[in-house]
Motif scaffolding. Structure first.
Motif, short mmCIF file in Angstrom:
data_model
loop_
_atom_site.label_atom_id
_atom_site.label_comp_id
_atom_site.label_asym_id
_atom_site.label_seq_id
_atom_site.Cartn_x
_atom_site.Cartn_y
_atom_site.Cartn_z
N LEU A 29 0.85 -1.21 -0.11
CA LEU A 29 0.16 -0.03 0.07
C LEU A 29 0.88 1.24 -0.14
O LEU A 29 0.65 2.26 -0.76
CB LEU A 29 -0.88 0.19 1.26
CG LEU A 29 -2.05 -1.01 1.19
CD1 LEU A 29 -2.84 -1.17 2.69
CD2 LEU A 29 -2.97 -1.11 0.07
N ALA A 30 1.99 1.31 0.86
CA ALA A 30 2.73 2.17 0.88
C ALA A 30 3.38 2.65 -0.51
O ALA A 30 3.75 3.98 -0.98
CB ALA A 30 3.87 2.14 1.87
N ASP A 31 3.94 1.52 -1.13
CA ASP A 31 4.43 1.64 -2.39
C ASP A 31 3.05 2.37 -3.52
O ASP A 31 3.77 2.87 -4.43
CB ASP A 31 4.83 0.38 -3.20
CG ASP A 31 6.00 -0.18 -2.57
OD1 ASP A 31 6.58 0.56 -1.90
OD2 ASP A 31 6.32 -1.59 -2.62
N ARG A 32 2.16 2.41 -3.33
CA ARG A 32 1.11 2.92 -3.98
C ARG A 32 0.72 4.22 -3.56
O ARG A 32 -0.53 4.75 -4.09
CB ARG A 32 -0.14 2.02 -4.19
CG ARG A 32 0.28 0.60 -5.05
CD ARG A 32 -0.88 -0.55 -4.81
NE ARG A 32 -0.43 -1.49 -5.71
CZ ARG A 32 0.60 -2.44 -5.50
NH1 ARG A 32 1.37 -2.36 -4.58
NH2 ARG A 32 0.83 -3.31 -6.58
N GLY A 33 1.33 4.79 -2.39
CA GLY A 33 0.97 6.06 -2.27
C GLY A 33 -0.07 5.97 -1.05
O GLY A 33 -0.71 7.03 -0.75
N VAL A 34 -0.56 4.82 -0.58
CA VAL A 34 -1.68 4.78 0.36
C VAL A 34 -1.21 4.62 1.75
O VAL A 34 -0.06 4.21 2.02
CB VAL A 34 -2.51 3.33 0.05
CG1 VAL A 34 -3.41 3.43 1.07
CG2 VAL A 34 -3.18 3.67 -1.36
N THR A 35 -1.87 5.46 2.76
CA THR A 35 -1.29 5.61 4.11
C THR A 35 -2.16 4.60 5.06
O THR A 35 -3.42 4.64 5.11
CB THR A 35 -1.38 6.81 4.50
OG1 THR A 35 -1.00 8.05 4.04
CG2 THR A 35 -1.06 7.07 6.18
N THR A 36 -1.33 3.62 5.70
CA THR A 36 -2.09 2.66 6.44
C THR A 36 -2.23 3.05 7.84
O THR A 36 -1.22 3.48 8.50
CB THR A 36 -1.32 1.31 6.56
OG1 THR A 36 -1.35 0.53 5.12
CG2 THR A 36 -1.88 0.15 7.36
N LYS A 37 -3.48 3.32 8.22
CA LYS A 37 -3.72 4.17 9.59
C LYS A 37 -4.08 3.21 10.67
O LYS A 37 -3.80 3.56 12.05
CB LYS A 37 -4.96 5.04 9.27
CG LYS A 37 -4.70 5.99 8.08
CD LYS A 37 -3.96 6.94 8.57
CE LYS A 37 -4.39 8.25 9.46
NZ LYS A 37 -3.44 9.22 9.53
N ARG A 38 -4.33 1.90 10.51
CA ARG A 38 -4.44 0.92 11.42
C ARG A 38 -4.03 -0.45 10.96
O ARG A 38 -4.26 -0.90 9.85
CB ARG A 38 -5.94 0.82 11.83
CG ARG A 38 -6.47 2.25 12.50
CD ARG A 38 -6.17 2.39 13.78
NE ARG A 38 -6.73 3.47 14.38
CZ ARG A 38 -6.51 4.65 14.33
NH1 ARG A 38 -5.41 5.07 13.26
NH2 ARG A 38 -7.17 5.73 14.92
N VAL A 39 -3.54 -1.13 11.78
CA VAL A 39 -3.46 -2.82 11.62
C VAL A 39 -3.95 -3.28 12.93
O VAL A 39 -3.48 -2.96 14.19
CB VAL A 39 -1.97 -2.99 11.70
CG1 VAL A 39 -1.71 -4.53 11.38
CG2 VAL A 39 -1.24 -2.41 10.44
N LEU A 40 -5.00 -4.23 13.01
CA LEU A 40 -5.64 -4.84 13.95
C LEU A 40 -5.67 -6.28 13.68
O LEU A 40 -6.01 -6.67 12.50
CB LEU A 40 -6.91 -4.29 13.92
CG LEU A 40 -7.79 -4.90 15.07
CD1 LEU A 40 -7.17 -4.57 16.61
CD2 LEU A 40 -9.34 -4.45 15.20
N THR A 41 -5.30 -7.19 14.79
CA THR A 41 -5.49 -8.50 14.70
C THR A 41 -6.67 -8.88 15.37
O THR A 41 -6.57 -8.55 16.57
CB THR A 41 -4.26 -9.20 14.77
OG1 THR A 41 -3.29 -8.93 14.20
CG2 THR A 41 -4.49 -10.83 14.89
N VAL A 42 -7.57 -9.80 14.90
CA VAL A 42 -8.73 -9.86 15.91
C VAL A 42 -8.89 -11.88 15.72
O VAL A 42 -8.43 -12.36 14.66
CB VAL A 42 -10.06 -9.42 15.35
CG1 VAL A 42 -9.97 -8.04 15.42
CG2 VAL A 42 -10.22 -9.90 13.84
N PRO A 43 -9.65 -12.27 16.83
CA PRO A 43 -9.86 -13.98 16.92
C PRO A 43 -10.74 -14.13 15.73
O PRO A 43 -11.38 -13.36 15.20
CB PRO A 43 -10.19 -13.94 18.15
CG PRO A 43 -11.02 -12.67 18.61
CD PRO A 43 -10.10 -11.70 18.15
N ASP A 44 -10.98 -15.61 15.68
CA ASP A 44 -11.91 -16.21 14.82
C ASP A 44 -13.22 -16.11 15.60
O ASP A 44 -13.74 -17.25 15.79
CB ASP A 44 -11.69 -17.72 14.48
CG ASP A 44 -10.05 -17.63 13.75
OD1 ASP A 44 -10.34 -16.80 12.53
OD2 ASP A 44 -9.15 -18.26 14.30
N GLU A 45 -13.92 -14.92 15.80
CA GLU A 45 -15.10 -14.72 16.40
C GLU A 45 -15.93 -13.71 15.36
O GLU A 45 -15.44 -12.55 15.19
CB GLU A 45 -14.97 -14.15 17.67
CG GLU A 45 -14.13 -15.01 18.66
CD GLU A 45 -13.94 -14.55 20.17
OE1 GLU A 45 -14.50 -13.44 20.34
OE2 GLU A 45 -13.16 -14.99 20.74
#
Length: 237
Positions: A29-45
């Motif tokens: 995404l960064a290579d395409r000029g997109v800013t990643t604002k959040r990274v979240l990991t969630v359970p299988d729920e």
């Protein structure tokens, strides 16, 4: 353009599997000029996936969800995404046709493979299917949410099919210095205040230097900030 990454899986939270998908996607995404604002990991729920998907869909331009696709009991990502938008899972004709082709191609290798094709081909109603060129489970796009497999090879192949839909205007420049991080603080604060750019310092102990990253959507400000730092920081090769 900004984005959020939502990675799904108990195995990620338990530390059984390294979350390489998030790192790879953020870089793409960064290579395409997109800013990643959040990274979240969630359970299988289902309810947790639904809540996070709904919240991020409302706050960011795009949400990329990976993991939890398939036919095992813990594969509930499609259910969660459907719940986020208040829709049902429905069998998709294109996804079903691709799954049938894939199963036919591997029947000699896996003659006893038992797959519920209808369940495997079900995606949220109204979603656009994303065909899995490497594996079995399809992905989909629903509004601004992109649902991709968790297996890295499948995720990467599917992302390439939609990569052109991610187009931002943020560019970055990198400088390298052996100056100690603590001695750079005043200059990094000053370049940020003077030019309005984002700036970060990332030590690389193996390489023996610090990597300075400056980012902005304004090319002139970025170039001016880079020139300013080049005049004031002792750079390494």
């Amino acid at each position: 353009m900004n984005a959020a990454l939502l990675t799904v899986g108990d195995e990620l939270l338990d530390g059984d599997t390294a979350n390489t998908n998030a790192t790879w996607l953020a870089a793409e995404l960064a290579d395409r000029g997109v800013t990643t604002k959040r990274v979240l990991t969630v359970p299988d729920e289902t309810d947790v996936i639904a809540e996070a998907t709904r919240r991020y869909s409302e706050r960011f331009d795009a949400v990329v969800v990976t993991g939890g696709l398939g036919g095992t009991p813990d594969d509930v990502t499609m259910d969660g995404v459907a719940a986020a938008f208040g829709c049902d899972l429905v069998e998709n004709d294109l996804a079903r046709a691709d799954i049938e082709r894939h199963l036919e191609a591997i029947t000699d290798e896996y003659p006893d493979l038992n797959v519920d094709i209808s369940e495997e081909a079900s995606i949220p109603a109204g979603a656009r299917p994303l065909i899995n060129q490497v594996g079995l489970s399809p992905g989909c796009v629903l509004e601004n949410v992109y649902v991709l497999p968790g297996i890295p090879s499948e995720m990467k192949g599917m992302f390439e099919e939609v990569a052109d839909e991610f187009d931002g205007d943020v560019d970055s420049r990198y400088l390298y210095t052996e100056e100690p991080e603590a001695s750079l603080i005043d200059r990094l604060n000053e370049v940020r205040e003077c030019f309005g750019v984002r700036v970060g310092c990332y030590p690389d102990r193996e390489a023996g230097h610090n990597r300075l990253k400056i980012s902005d959507s304004d090319g002139e400000s970025l170039a001016a900030a880079e020139a300013w730092l080049r005049e004031r920081v002792v750079l390494s090769e």
